[in-house]
Scaffold this active site. Sequence first.
Site, PDB file in Angstrom:
ATOM      1  N   HIS A  72     -22.759  64.678  31.823  1.00 38.47           N
ATOM      2  CA  HIS A  72     -21.564  65.139  31.793  1.00 38.47           C
ATOM      3  C   HIS A  72     -20.679  64.270  32.386  1.00 38.47           C
ATOM      4  CE1 HIS A  72     -18.050  68.088  32.270  1.00 38.47           C
ATOM      5  NE2 HIS A  72     -18.643  68.411  31.591  1.00 38.47           N
TER       6      HIS A  72
ATOM      7  N   GLY B 105     -10.218  69.657  31.651  1.00 36.18           N
ATOM      8  CA  GLY B 105      -9.645  70.808  32.563  1.00 36.18           C
ATOM      9  C   GLY B 105      -8.640  70.958  32.923  1.00 36.18           C
TER      10      GLY B 105
ATOM     11  N   GLU C  90     -16.836  64.249  24.944  1.00 32.63           N
ATOM     12  CA  GLU C  90     -16.207  65.021  25.738  1.00 32.63           C
ATOM     13  C   GLU C  90     -14.945  63.946  25.950  1.00 32.63           C
ATOM     14  OE1 GLU C  90     -17.549  68.810  26.875  1.00 32.63           O
ATOM     15  OE2 GLU C  90     -17.573  67.538  28.730  1.00 32.63           O
TER      16      GLU C  90
ATOM     17  N   GLY D 137     -15.411  74.743  29.070  1.00 29.71           N
ATOM     18  CA  GLY D 137     -15.835  74.795  30.253  1.00 29.71           C
ATOM     19  C   GLY D 137     -15.405  76.217  30.561  1.00 29.71           C
ATOM     20  N   GLY D 138     -13.317  75.561  31.497  1.00 33.10           N
ATOM     21  CA  GLY D 138     -12.624  76.868  31.169  1.00 33.10           C
ATOM     22  C   GLY D 138     -12.558  77.979  31.243  1.00 33.10           C
TER      23      GLY D 138
ATOM     24  N   GLU E 219     -18.752  64.601  34.984  1.00 33.40           N
ATOM     25  CA  GLU E 219     -18.295  65.170  36.158  1.00 33.40           C
ATOM     26  C   GLU E 219     -20.447  64.326  36.723  1.00 33.40           C
ATOM     27  OE1 GLU E 219     -17.650  69.087  35.413  1.00 33.40           O
ATOM     28  OE2 GLU E 219     -15.402  68.800  34.674  1.00 33.40           O
TER      29      GLU E 219
ATOM     30  N   SER F 186     -10.336  70.684  27.420  1.00 28.67           N
ATOM     31  CA  SER F 186      -9.960  71.696  27.288  1.00 28.67           C
ATOM     32  C   SER F 186      -9.918  73.017  26.112  1.00 28.67           C
ATOM     33  CB  SER F 186      -8.200  71.040  27.109  1.00 28.67           C
ATOM     34  OG  SER F 186      -8.239  70.702  28.605  1.00 28.67           O
TER      35      SER F 186
ATOM     36  N   ASN G  23     -19.795  75.960  29.767  1.00 29.64           N
ATOM     37  CA  ASN G  23     -20.359  75.219  30.392  1.00 29.64           C
ATOM     38  C   ASN G  23     -19.698  75.867  31.453  1.00 29.64           C
ATOM     39  OD1 ASN G  23     -21.291  73.373  32.342  1.00 29.64           O
ATOM     40  ND2 ASN G  23     -19.881  71.662  31.920  1.00 29.64           N
ATOM     41  N   TRP G  24     -20.661  76.693  32.606  1.00 29.10           N
ATOM     42  CA  TRP G  24     -19.926  77.491  33.344  1.00 29.10           C
ATOM     43  C   TRP G  24     -19.612  76.581  34.376  1.00 29.10           C
ATOM     44  CZ3 TRP G  24     -21.850  83.220  33.142  1.00 29.10           C
ATOM     45  CH2 TRP G  24     -22.196  83.334  32.455  1.00 29.10           C
ATOM     46  N   LYS G  25     -20.367  75.372  34.872  1.00 29.57           N
ATOM     47  CA  LYS G  25     -20.345  74.578  36.049  1.00 29.57           C
ATOM     48  C   LYS G  25     -20.689  75.023  37.092  1.00 29.57           C
ATOM     49  CE  LYS G  25     -16.729  71.858  33.211  1.00 29.57           C
ATOM     50  NZ  LYS G  25     -16.027  71.007  33.123  1.00 29.57           N
TER      51      LYS G  25
HETATM   52  P1  13P Z   1     -12.737  72.195  29.968  1.00 31.29           P
HETATM   53  O1  13P Z   1     -12.413  72.880  28.378  1.00 31.29           O
HETATM   54  O2  13P Z   1     -12.847  72.953  31.246  1.00 31.29           O
HETATM   55  O3  13P Z   1     -11.767  70.942  29.555  1.00 31.29           O
HETATM   56  O4  13P Z   1     -14.576  71.612  29.961  1.00 31.29           O
HETATM   57  C1  13P Z   1     -14.746  70.907  29.577  1.00 31.29           C
HETATM   58  C2  13P Z   1     -16.218  70.566  29.766  1.00 31.29           C
HETATM   59  O5  13P Z   1     -16.084  69.769  30.241  1.00 31.29           O
HETATM   60  C3  13P Z   1     -17.447  71.557  29.146  1.00 31.29           C
HETATM   61  O6  13P Z   1     -18.892  70.723  29.648  1.00 31.29           O
END
Ligand code: 13P
Length: 254
Positions: free
Chosen positions: A96, A174, A168, A235-236, A98, A214, A9-11
Site C-alpha cells: 500500500h 484520502g 491507487e 478506504g474512508g 502508505e 476516494s 481497507n479500514w487502515k
Molecule cells: P480512500 O478511499 O480513503 O481515498 O483510501 C483509499 C485507499 O488507500 C484504500 O486502500
Amino acid sequence: MRKKIIAANWKMNQTVADTESFLTDFRLEVEDVSGVDIVIAPPFTSLAKISELLGGSQKIRTAAQNMYYEASGAYTGEISAQMLRELYVKYVILGHSERRQIFGETDALINKKVIAAIESELKPILCVGETLAEREADRENEVLETQLRGSLAGVTAEQLAEIVIAYEPVWAIGTGKTASTQQAQDCHLHVRKVLAELSDAETADKVRIQYGGSVKPANAAELLAQPDIDGALVGGASLDPRGFAEIVKAGVTA
Ligand code: 13P
C-alpha cells in the site's frame, strides 16, 4: 468474465467493538447480495473477532493490511502469513502507498512478501500507483511498470492469475480527488499490458484490477463500469456499513 471484488481497507481505524457493530449492520445490508467478492481488511486486532462472527461464511472474506515475509522469529511488531491463515484470512494487502511512503517499503521488500503470501496460500492484493509529482511529469505508466516488475519478480503465470492488483493513484487517496474514469481505465489497461508482458495475454486477462482512491457510493458505479476496472479498494467510505454496502451493490450491477 472477471468477478468484481470490493474490499474495505479500514487502515488504523475501528476497535474490536466498532468491528462488531459494523458487521451487524453490514451483514443485513448485503443479505441479498451475490455475484461479487466482498473483502474486509480490518486492523490485525479485529481479525480474530471477524473470523469468530463470520464463522465459515464464504460471503465476506477477510484480508490483512500487511504481513512480514519470514515464518517466525525475532521480528518485533511483525505478523507472519501462518498467523493470518490461522485466523482464516484469505487476502493480504501488500505494498500500500502508505506502507511505501510512511514505512519505507521498497519493491524488493514487497516482492518477498508477495512470494511468502503465495507460498502460504494467502492471496496478495498488490497496490501500485503514482504520486502527484510523477503524474504531473507524465511518468505514471513508467512508475506502474517499475512497481509491477519489481513486486512480481519470480511470480509464475499460474500464481499471477490468483493475485489481485489495486491501482491507487497516491494523489487520490484520502483527498476527495478521484481519478477520472478515463484516467483510471487508461492506467488499468496499462497495468494489464505489463501483466501480459510478465506472463501472457490469457493470464493477464484473468487478473482482477481494483481501483482505489476516494471511491464512494456516488462514483463507484461509473468507475466499476469501465472494462478494465474489476473492483474497488475503499478506504474512508468503507467505515460506514451502509455506504460500503452501496459500493458493494454497485459492483453487482456494473
Ligand atoms: P480512500 O478511499 O480513503 O481515498 O483510501 C483509499 C485507499 O488507500 C484504500 O486502500
